[in-house]
Design a protein around this motif. Structure first.
Motif, PDB file in Angstrom:
ATOM      1  N   THR A  86      38.858  68.430  35.269  1.00 13.32           N
ATOM      2  CA  THR A  86      39.523  67.933  36.481  1.00 13.32           C
ATOM      3  C   THR A  86      40.710  67.051  36.130  1.00 13.32           C
ATOM      4  OG1 THR A  86      37.415  67.923  37.683  1.00 13.32           O
ATOM      5  CG2 THR A  86      39.157  66.528  38.565  1.00 13.32           C
ATOM      6  N   GLN A  87      41.840  67.266  36.793  1.00 14.26           N
ATOM      7  CA  GLN A  87      42.911  66.276  36.782  1.00 14.26           C
ATOM      8  C   GLN A  87      42.491  65.227  37.812  1.00 14.26           C
ATOM      9  OE1 GLN A  87      45.055  63.810  36.445  1.00 14.26           O
ATOM     10  NE2 GLN A  87      46.317  65.286  35.298  1.00 14.26           N
ATOM     11  N   MET A  88      42.038  64.069  37.341  1.00 17.64           N
ATOM     12  CA  MET A  88      41.419  63.081  38.234  1.00 17.64           C
ATOM     13  C   MET A  88      42.371  62.610  39.338  1.00 17.64           C
ATOM     14  SD  MET A  88      38.234  62.792  37.519  1.00 17.64           S
ATOM     15  CE  MET A  88      37.756  61.274  38.347  1.00 17.64           C
ATOM     16  N   LYS A  89      43.671  62.694  39.052  1.00 17.76           N
ATOM     17  CA  LYS A  89      44.616  62.235  40.069  1.00 17.76           C
ATOM     18  C   LYS A  89      44.486  63.052  41.363  1.00 17.76           C
ATOM     19  CE  LYS A  89      49.290  60.714  40.780  1.00 17.76           C
ATOM     20  NZ  LYS A  89      50.677  60.727  40.338  1.00 17.76           N
ATOM     21  N   LEU A  90      44.104  64.320  41.219  1.00 15.11           N
ATOM     22  CA  LEU A  90      43.950  65.156  42.416  1.00 15.11           C
ATOM     23  C   LEU A  90      42.835  64.629  43.325  1.00 15.11           C
ATOM     24  CD1 LEU A  90      44.327  68.746  40.912  1.00 15.11           C
ATOM     25  CD2 LEU A  90      45.972  67.530  42.354  1.00 15.11           C
ATOM     26  N   HIS A  91      41.817  64.011  42.726  1.00 11.40           N
ATOM     27  CA  HIS A  91      40.766  63.403  43.555  1.00 11.40           C
ATOM     28  C   HIS A  91      41.309  62.150  44.232  1.00 11.40           C
ATOM     29  CE1 HIS A  91      37.520  66.004  42.682  1.00 11.40           C
ATOM     30  NE2 HIS A  91      37.247  65.590  41.461  1.00 11.40           N
ATOM     31  N   GLU A  92      42.076  61.400  43.472  1.00  7.64           N
ATOM     32  CA  GLU A  92      42.551  60.132  44.028  1.00  7.64           C
ATOM     33  C   GLU A  92      43.534  60.364  45.173  1.00  7.64           C
ATOM     34  OE1 GLU A  92      43.548  58.417  40.254  1.00  7.64           O
ATOM     35  OE2 GLU A  92      41.388  58.372  39.828  1.00  7.64           O
ATOM     36  N   THR A  93      44.334  61.452  45.082  1.00  9.44           N
ATOM     37  CA  THR A  93      45.272  61.731  46.174  1.00  9.44           C
ATOM     38  C   THR A  93      44.580  62.490  47.310  1.00  9.44           C
ATOM     39  OG1 THR A  93      45.894  63.850  45.215  1.00  9.44           O
ATOM     40  CG2 THR A  93      47.231  61.944  44.585  1.00  9.44           C
ATOM     41  N   GLY A  94      43.384  62.983  47.069  1.00 13.94           N
ATOM     42  CA  GLY A  94      42.668  63.719  48.117  1.00 13.94           C
ATOM     43  C   GLY A  94      42.990  65.208  48.117  1.00 13.94           C
ATOM     44  N   ALA A  95      43.892  65.674  47.237  1.00 12.29           N
ATOM     45  CA  ALA A  95      44.220  67.113  47.206  1.00 12.29           C
ATOM     46  C   ALA A  95      42.994  67.933  46.816  1.00 12.29           C
ATOM     47  CB  ALA A  95      45.354  67.367  46.221  1.00 12.29           C
ATOM     48  N   LEU A  96      42.146  67.320  45.987  1.00 11.40           N
ATOM     49  CA  LEU A  96      40.904  67.972  45.564  1.00 11.40           C
ATOM     50  C   LEU A  96      39.745  67.101  46.042  1.00 11.40           C
ATOM     51  CD1 LEU A  96      39.518  70.176  43.794  1.00 11.40           C
ATOM     52  CD2 LEU A  96      39.782  68.629  41.871  1.00 11.40           C
ATOM     53  N   PRO A  97      38.985  67.573  47.032  1.00 10.87           N
ATOM     54  CA  PRO A  97      37.890  66.734  47.531  1.00 10.87           C
ATOM     55  C   PRO A  97      36.788  66.587  46.492  1.00 10.87           C
ATOM     56  CG  PRO A  97      38.060  68.799  48.797  1.00 10.87           C
ATOM     57  CD  PRO A  97      39.087  68.864  47.709  1.00 10.87           C
ATOM     58  N   LEU A  98      36.192  65.396  46.461  1.00 10.66           N
ATOM     59  CA  LEU A  98      35.023  65.160  45.608  1.00 10.66           C
ATOM     60  C   LEU A  98      33.823  65.129  46.548  1.00 10.66           C
ATOM     61  CD1 LEU A  98      33.927  64.382  42.764  1.00 10.66           C
ATOM     62  CD2 LEU A  98      34.356  62.002  43.356  1.00 10.66           C
ATOM     63  N   SER A 141      31.999  56.636  42.393  1.00 17.21           N
ATOM     64  CA  SER A 141      32.165  57.696  41.404  1.00 17.21           C
ATOM     65  C   SER A 141      33.579  57.665  40.825  1.00 17.21           C
ATOM     66  CB  SER A 141      31.876  59.063  42.038  1.00 17.21           C
ATOM     67  OG  SER A 141      31.731  60.040  41.036  1.00 17.21           O
ATOM     68  N   LEU A 142      34.557  57.541  41.705  1.00 20.03           N
ATOM     69  CA  LEU A 142      35.944  57.544  41.223  1.00 20.03           C
ATOM     70  C   LEU A 142      36.239  56.329  40.345  1.00 20.03           C
ATOM     71  CD1 LEU A 142      37.892  58.946  44.297  1.00 20.03           C
ATOM     72  CD2 LEU A 142      37.371  60.082  42.136  1.00 20.03           C
ATOM     73  N   ALA A 143      35.523  55.244  40.586  1.00 21.99           N
ATOM     74  CA  ALA A 143      35.751  54.050  39.768  1.00 21.99           C
ATOM     75  C   ALA A 143      35.084  54.151  38.401  1.00 21.99           C
ATOM     76  CB  ALA A 143      35.239  52.809  40.511  1.00 21.99           C
TER      77      ALA A 143
END
Ligand code: PMP
Length: 440
Positions: free
Chosen positions: A19-31, A10-12
């Motif tokens: 959503t600020q997608m970077k928050l998913h990539e850093t894990g601050a915001l779980p997907l 999904s992230l790829a």
């Protein structure tokens, strides 16, 4: 496939909304990957579950995989999945239009369809302007909206919205509407009631109308609850007064009931609580029980008549490919059936009292301010300076099997209309625990 596999893919490949997608990539915001839904529950690929306490962005009314709604779609699928609605018509769209119009007491006799809420608002704005133009009043081409309003994300709807987070960046692209004072009941001074706030806001509206009505086509409002602006609640008196002022100054009233329609505020439509009818009623979200993208604008026979002419361009030439999709209309009809068969509004009244009673500890939390409820919407503001409160609360809620997404520092609940006692307790107790965890 595991949760992690789906997350990676999904992230790829997927750009997620709002959503600020970077928050998913850093894990601050779980997907959260969802394998299936059942009733109010969402299940991931490894058996974890989440109670959908915001009805998947305020759309779901009767749970996921509802057998009655599923059956309606399956039956329609074998008849007709889709057909162009220009020059053609079909049973589901005719039946739905008749039913919706009847639900407004026949006051709004024509239905124009689109696929999402923003498109419905765009249609109402265009129709309002165009009908004045057809009455030789093209100078009526501006709109009034409430401070803190939200009507969608497209350029036209952002121009009648007033939430800086979504709008500010795009300001150079917008033809700004005029924001007027919100009747926000939280503004009540000591000894004042919500109705006093409503009267004050109506007086402010009157001042703007008196000065500018000749160039104003319509006032657009979210009746009773301004959603994305922070679940701002206000007294029905405002709608009653605004209706009178719009009549007096010849300005249309557009009711955006995309969030508040279909029982969310306790009545089928929120404007009913003021004993009024708007000139335009925008519906979406709960219209299909949260199943399929469908929206509709209902309007009066008077507005409809303004477009009736020999000249093609005096007609309303707006269109979307999936206008009036038969599958979506059929599931909307099945949703309306459930309201009748299950006496949903009455059942919600009882449920609403049970959940409100359970939320007393949250309402009394030392950092809770302005706990409020209208029908099936509950909200409370949390006094905190933590800029990460929203994320902290979101994560803490997920850990307690709850899907809750605060708007800034406002925590709110908008559950589907089907929670049992156990789920109600889990929601109330889990939210209180998540608040403590988020503030710790
Ligand atoms: N109006 C209101 C009041 C809404 O709450 C929303 C969606 N949250 C919209 C319009 C826009 O609807 P959509 O997201 O379907 O475009």
């Amino acid at each position: 496939m595991s949760n992690q596999d789906w997350l990676n893919r999904s992230l790829a490949a997927v750009w997620h909304p709002c959503t600020q997608m970077k928050l998913h990539e850093t894990g601050a915001l779980p997907l959260v990957p969802v394998a299936r839904g059942q009733g109010p529950w969402l299940y991931d690929f490894e058996g974890r579950r989440y109670l959908d306490a915001i009805s998947s962005w305020w759309v779901n009314l009767f749970g996921h995989a509802n057998p009655r709604l599923n059956a309606a779609i399956k039956a329609q699928l074998d008849q007709l999945e889709h057909v162009i609605l220009a020059g053609f018509t079909h049973a589901p769209v005719v039946e739905l239009s008749e039913r919706l119009s009847a639900l407004t007491g026949g006051a709004l006799g024509h239905c124009f369809y689109a696929s999402d809420g923003s498109s419905a608002v765009e249609i109402a704005l265009k129709m309002s302007f165009h009908s004045w133009r057809n009455h030789d009043r093209p100078e009526k081409n501006r709109f009034l909206c409430l401070a803190g309003s939200y009507h969608g994300e497209t350029l036209g709807t952002l121009s009648v919205s007033d939430v800086a987070l979504y709008k500010e960046v795009y300001a150079p692209l917008l033809r700004q509407a005029v924001p007027v004072l919100s009747p926000d009941a939280r503004q009540a001074a000591a000894g004042e009631t919500a109705a006093d706030c409503a009267r004050r806001a109506a007086a402010a509206l009157e001042a703007v109308l008196a000065a500018q009505h000749e160039t104003i086509a319509a006032l657009i409002v979210e009746p009773l609850v301004q959603g994305a602006g922070g679940m701002i609640m206000y007294d029905p008196e405002y709608l009653r007064l605004a209706r009178g002022l719009c009549d007096r100054y010849q300005v249309h009233l557009i009711a955006d009931e995309i969030m508040v329609g279909f029982g969310r505020t306790g009545t089928l439509f929120a404007h009913e609580q003021a004993g009024i009818r708007p000139d335009f009623l925008c519906l979406s979200k709960g219209l299909t029980g949260g199943y399929l993208p469908l929206s509709v604008v209902l309007t009066t026979d008077e507005v409809y008549a303004a477009f009736h002419d020999d000249a093609i361009t005096r007609g309303f030439l707006h269109s979307h490919s999936y206008t009036g999709n038969p599958l979506a209309c059929r599931v909307a009809l099945a949703t309306l059936d459930i309201f009748v068969e299950d006496a949903v509004l009455e059942r919600n009244r009882r449920f609403g009292e049970r959940l409100t009673a359970r939320l007393v500890p949250l309402a009394n939390h030392p950092q809770a301010r302005h706990f409020r409820r209208r029908g099936m919407i509950w909200a409370v503001d949390i006094a905190t300076d933590d800029p990460d409160f929203r994320l902290r609360f979101y994560r803490a809620a997920l850990q307690r099997e709850l899907l809750l997404r605060p708007l800034g520092t406002t925590v709110y609940f908008m559950p589907p209309y089907i929670l049992n006692d156990e789920e109600t307790a889990l929601l109330a107790d889990g939210a209180a625990a998540a608040l403590d965890a988020a503030l710790a």
